[in-house]
Scaffold this motif. Structure first.
Motif, mmCIF file in Angstrom:
data_model
loop_
_atom_site.group_PDB
_atom_site.id
_atom_site.type_symbol
_atom_site.label_atom_id
_atom_site.label_comp_id
_atom_site.label_asym_id
_atom_site.label_seq_id
_atom_site.Cartn_x
_atom_site.Cartn_y
_atom_site.Cartn_z
ATOM 1 N N THR A 43 1.044 10.291 -0.446
ATOM 2 C CA THR A 43 0.605 8.902 -0.345
ATOM 3 C C THR A 43 1.589 8.031 -1.109
ATOM 4 O OG1 THR A 43 -1.699 9.620 -0.243
ATOM 5 C CG2 THR A 43 -1.310 7.291 -0.735
ATOM 6 N N TYR A 44 2.188 7.077 -0.414
ATOM 7 C CA TYR A 44 3.116 6.147 -1.055
ATOM 8 C C TYR A 44 2.345 4.897 -1.449
ATOM 9 C CZ TYR A 44 6.909 2.784 -1.612
ATOM 10 O OH TYR A 44 7.756 1.836 -2.107
ATOM 11 N N ILE A 45 2.556 4.440 -2.680
ATOM 12 C CA ILE A 45 1.918 3.193 -3.116
ATOM 13 C C ILE A 45 3.010 2.133 -3.221
ATOM 14 C CG2 ILE A 45 0.511 2.057 -4.882
ATOM 15 C CD1 ILE A 45 -0.526 4.830 -5.676
ATOM 16 N N ASN A 70 0.698 -3.014 -3.541
ATOM 17 C CA ASN A 70 -0.283 -1.964 -3.851
ATOM 18 C C ASN A 70 -0.865 -1.337 -2.586
ATOM 19 O OD1 ASN A 70 0.025 -2.086 -6.578
ATOM 20 N ND2 ASN A 70 -1.947 -3.081 -6.991
ATOM 21 N N GLN A 71 -0.319 -1.695 -1.451
ATOM 22 C CA GLN A 71 -0.791 -1.105 -0.198
ATOM 23 C C GLN A 71 -0.463 0.394 -0.239
ATOM 24 O OE1 GLN A 71 0.666 -3.723 2.913
ATOM 25 N NE2 GLN A 71 -0.307 -2.435 4.467
ATOM 26 N N THR A 72 -1.386 1.242 0.204
ATOM 27 C CA THR A 72 -1.111 2.681 0.226
ATOM 28 C C THR A 72 -0.784 3.118 1.644
ATOM 29 O OG1 THR A 72 -3.478 2.970 0.325
ATOM 30 C CG2 THR A 72 -2.436 3.373 -1.797
ATOM 31 N N ASP A 103 -0.133 6.746 3.871
ATOM 32 C CA ASP A 103 -0.061 8.203 3.965
ATOM 33 C C ASP A 103 1.053 8.595 4.919
ATOM 34 O OD1 ASP A 103 -2.172 9.260 2.298
ATOM 35 O OD2 ASP A 103 -3.509 8.115 3.598
ATOM 36 N N ASN A 148 -5.535 6.345 1.576
ATOM 37 C CA ASN A 148 -5.019 6.968 0.357
ATOM 38 C C ASN A 148 -5.585 8.386 0.316
ATOM 39 O OD1 ASN A 148 -4.340 7.815 -2.179
ATOM 40 N ND2 ASN A 148 -5.169 6.016 -3.252
ATOM 41 N N GLN A 195 -4.331 10.968 -1.006
ATOM 42 C CA GLN A 195 -4.176 11.596 -2.324
ATOM 43 C C GLN A 195 -5.456 11.413 -3.142
ATOM 44 O OE1 GLN A 195 -1.608 13.578 -3.401
ATOM 45 N NE2 GLN A 195 -2.913 13.938 -5.183
#
Ligand SMILES: Cc1cc2nc3c(=O)[nH]c(=O)nc-3n(C[C@H](O)[C@H](O)[C@H](O)COP(=O)(O)OP(=O)(O)OC[C@H]3O[C@@H](n4cnc5c(N)ncnc54)[C@H](O)[C@@H]3O)c2cc1C
Ligand SMILES: *[C@@H]1O[C@H](CO)[C@@H](O)[C@H](O)[C@H]1NC(C)=O
Ligand SMILES: *[C@@H]1O[C@H](CO)[C@@H](O)[C@H](O)[C@H]1NC(C)=O
Ligand SMILES: *[C@@H]1O[C@H](CO)[C@@H](O)[C@H](O)[C@H]1NC(C)=O
Ligand SMILES: *[C@@H]1O[C@H](CO)[C@@H](O)[C@H](O)[C@H]1NC(C)=O
Ligand SMILES: *[C@@H]1O[C@H](CO)[C@@H](O)[C@H](O)[C@H]1NC(C)=O
Ligand SMILES: *[C@@H]1O[C@H](CO)[C@@H](O)[C@H](O)[C@H]1NC(C)=O
Ligand SMILES: *[C@@H]1O[C@H](CO)[C@@H](O)[C@H](O)[C@H]1NC(C)=O
Length: 465
Positions: free
Chosen positions: A74-76, A81-83, A85, A233, A235
């Motif tokens: 998961t990239y933040i 702050n958008q997540t 996957d 998200n 993660q």
């Protein structure tokens, strides 16, 4: 001079203290006694741990990375702050999945597999544009229906590799031959795109393709019946699990060796809280069982004869930032000269649309091992050629990798001859042998939902007997 002698003696003493402390730590590790020791905290290992916790078993879960989740990434986005996957994205909307997420209190939502507003196609190897209608494979609806009819002939493929003897020859055909035999050309590109990471999919025994592209996938791919985390998200599921598992999960932990005998299992580990000796009654191994991954294990000839036969393919995912390619655009790699448009590997699958400003995904597959650096430089090279090809201007600064992971070894396969000679009967008979049980993708397929079902209905009932 005296001063230096004193300091020398002092540093020697310090050295000795440090040395003896180390010796003490390695000779006298903390001893932990548990019912089960689980190796690997990805999809199958974390599921198993949470289920054992629900069943009030004592266990310890050992994960080498500093987080649980395996192929989940998961990239933040630090700006919004958008997540996002870009590893595991979807699960099947089945009760086993919903129950697990409900237990961990992570909300799910339906997935609408978001198409890019602008979908472009190119032959990445020849650096040429491909018109969208060049990939006109025929009637997908009919193709999926024929595929489902084929799948229905093999109901035992739903769970594990409990194959009949003899194994039906159709399952051993290379997938390309099976496509021709049953006229499945319409779905060939879709199956290749979904079954990413399988290496040269047309050459793989059909068995592996049918395992990976499940009935729910075929139905889901045509109807959108998947779920994902409501906050995009994934993660979060694993972070929640880690919290629930508390001191029963050891992350960032390295396995030194495992010894098994009639009395039990001993696992030596080292990690942030020091060295540990775990004495367990049973062992559950969830990592890809290639011999190179099992060096810490006291394998015997029977186990080595099975695991030594695995071959594997290789798979990477990444997020690039700052591409000249428009945010709203995806570019898919198609080789119009090749059967069904499927490009030869190693190659990028696509420069993908993410919905997050400034970011694209790139997935990459290879039939053989490659270094991360070689994969990155191929991605950068292909990217700049595409930027020029589609007239986004000369590629200036290459995009930055803000996410990059190798998921290797990925799909574990054996040859059609090995399958014909009863490989899977031999591997299944290892369940419970030498106090050891096995789960994970190699025992089911690359599909978390299917792995959890296999773990739940086949492995845990035996393990918990
Ligand atoms: C990019 C990508 C996208 C995917 N998308 C989806 C999807 O959308 N839906 C879906 O269902 N499936 C998806 N999959 C497939 C799915 O992720 C896998 O099938 C699943 O994660 C396999 O679970 P596993 O438990 O076998 O292995 P993993 O999840 O890989 O877990 C293995 C764990 O063991 C750890 N480990 C390895 N060696 C050791 C060691 N020596 N000591 C301790 N720990 C160790 C690893 O770090 C890892 O955490 C995707 C896979 C990839 C790579
Ligand atoms: C586990 O223990 C809890 C608390 O003692 C209990 O409520 C629960 O019923 C037990 N579950 C099982 C499956 O034994
Ligand atoms: C992003 O999250 C951090 C930490 O939760 C918070 O401090 C920050 O204000 C958030 N930024 C935005 C743009 O929402
Ligand atoms: C999943 O399936 C259930 C039962 O069919 C349905 O109620 C639900 O809306 C679906 N989607 C999600 C996100 O749960
Ligand atoms: C595809 O086949 C289905 C079922 O036979 C039919 O209903 C549909 O019209 C066909 N679609 C196209 C685009 O030909
Ligand atoms: C996509 O983005 C480009 C560049 O920002 C823009 O010119 C184009 O109109 C967009 N297309 C669509 C369909 O949104
Ligand atoms: C493994 O697969 C690769 C790529 O298909 C192939 O070149 C190699 O010969 C295979 N190895 C074995 C042991 O089957
Ligand atoms: C789960 O496993 C059971 C038992 O083998 C099987 O009957 C069922 O179809 C599987 N469910 C899914 C969603 O795969």
């Amino acid at each position: 001079m005296i001063q230096s002698a004193v300091s020398q003696i002092l540093s020697l003493c310090l050295l000795a203290t440090a040395f003896s402390d180390d010796v003490w730590r390695s000779r006298k590790p903390e001893v932990i006694e548990r019912d089960v020791c689980i190796i690997g905290g990805g999809s199958s290992g974390t599921y198993s741990a949470i289920r054992l916790q629900q069943m009030n078993k004592t266990f310890v879960l050992i994960e080498k990375e500093n987080r649980l989740g395996g192929h989940v990434n998961t990239y933040i986005d630090p700006v919004t702050n958008q997540t996002l996957d870009y590893g595991v994205v979807v699960w099947e909307n089945v009760s086993i999945v919903r129950d697990y997420f409900t237990h961990l209190d992570v909300p799910l939502s339906d997935v609408t597999l978001g198409e890019a507003p602008v979908s472009l196609y190119a032959d990445f190897a020849r650096v040429s544009k491909v018109p969208p209608d060049a990939l006109a494979p025929g009637n997908l609806t009919m193709g999926f229906a024929s595929y489902l009819a084929q799948l229905a002939r093999y109901p035992y493929l739903t769970n594990g590799f409990n194959l009949p003897d003899p194994v039906p020859e159709d399952l051993l055909l290379p997938w390309g031959d099976f496509i021709r035999k049953y006229d499945l050309g319409a779905i060939a590109f879709a199956v290749y795109s979904y079954n990413q990471g399988m290496g040269n999919v047309l050459a793989q025994p059909t068995l592996y393709v049918l395992k990976y592209f499940t009935a729910s996938t075929a139905i889901g791919a045509s109807t959108g019946g998947f779920v994902t985390t409501a906050h995009h998200n994934n993660q979060a599921l694993y972070d929640r699990a880690l919290g629930r598992l508390g001191s029963s999960a050891l992350i960032d932990t390295h396995i030194i060796k495992i010894k098994r005998d009639r009395k039990g299992v001993e696992v030596w580990t080292s990690g942030p809280s020091g060295s540990k000796l775990i004495r367990a009654r049973k062992l559950l191994i969830t990592i890809p069982p290639k011999l190179a991954n099992l060096k810490f294990l006291d394998t015997d000839p029977v186990e080595r004869a099975v695991f030594g036969q695995f071959n594997s393919s290789y798979y990477w995912n990444s997020i690039i930032k700052g591409s000249e390619i428009s945010d709203n655009t995806s570019i898919t790699n198609v080789d119009v000269a090749a059967p069904y448009g499927i490009p030869a590997l190693p190659e990028c699958h696509a420069i993908g649309y993410t919905g997050v400003p400034g970011l694209h995904t790139v997935y990459y597959s290879s039939p053989y091992p490659m270094s991360d650096e070689a994969v990155k430089s191929d991605i950068i090279a292909k990217h700049s050629e595409l930027v020029e090809l589609f007239g986004y201007g000369p590629a200036t600064t290459p995009p930055e990798f803000v996410g990059f992971q190798g998921h290797n070894p990925y799909e574990l396969t054996v040859s059609a001859d090995a399958i014909r000679s009863g490989f899977y009967g031999k591997s299944e008979s290892l369940q419970g042998r030498r106090r050891t049980w096995w789960t994970g993708a190699a025992w089911q397929t690359q599909d978390s939902s299917a792995i959890w079902n296999f773990t739940e209905t086949i492995v845990l009932p035996q393990l918990c007997q």
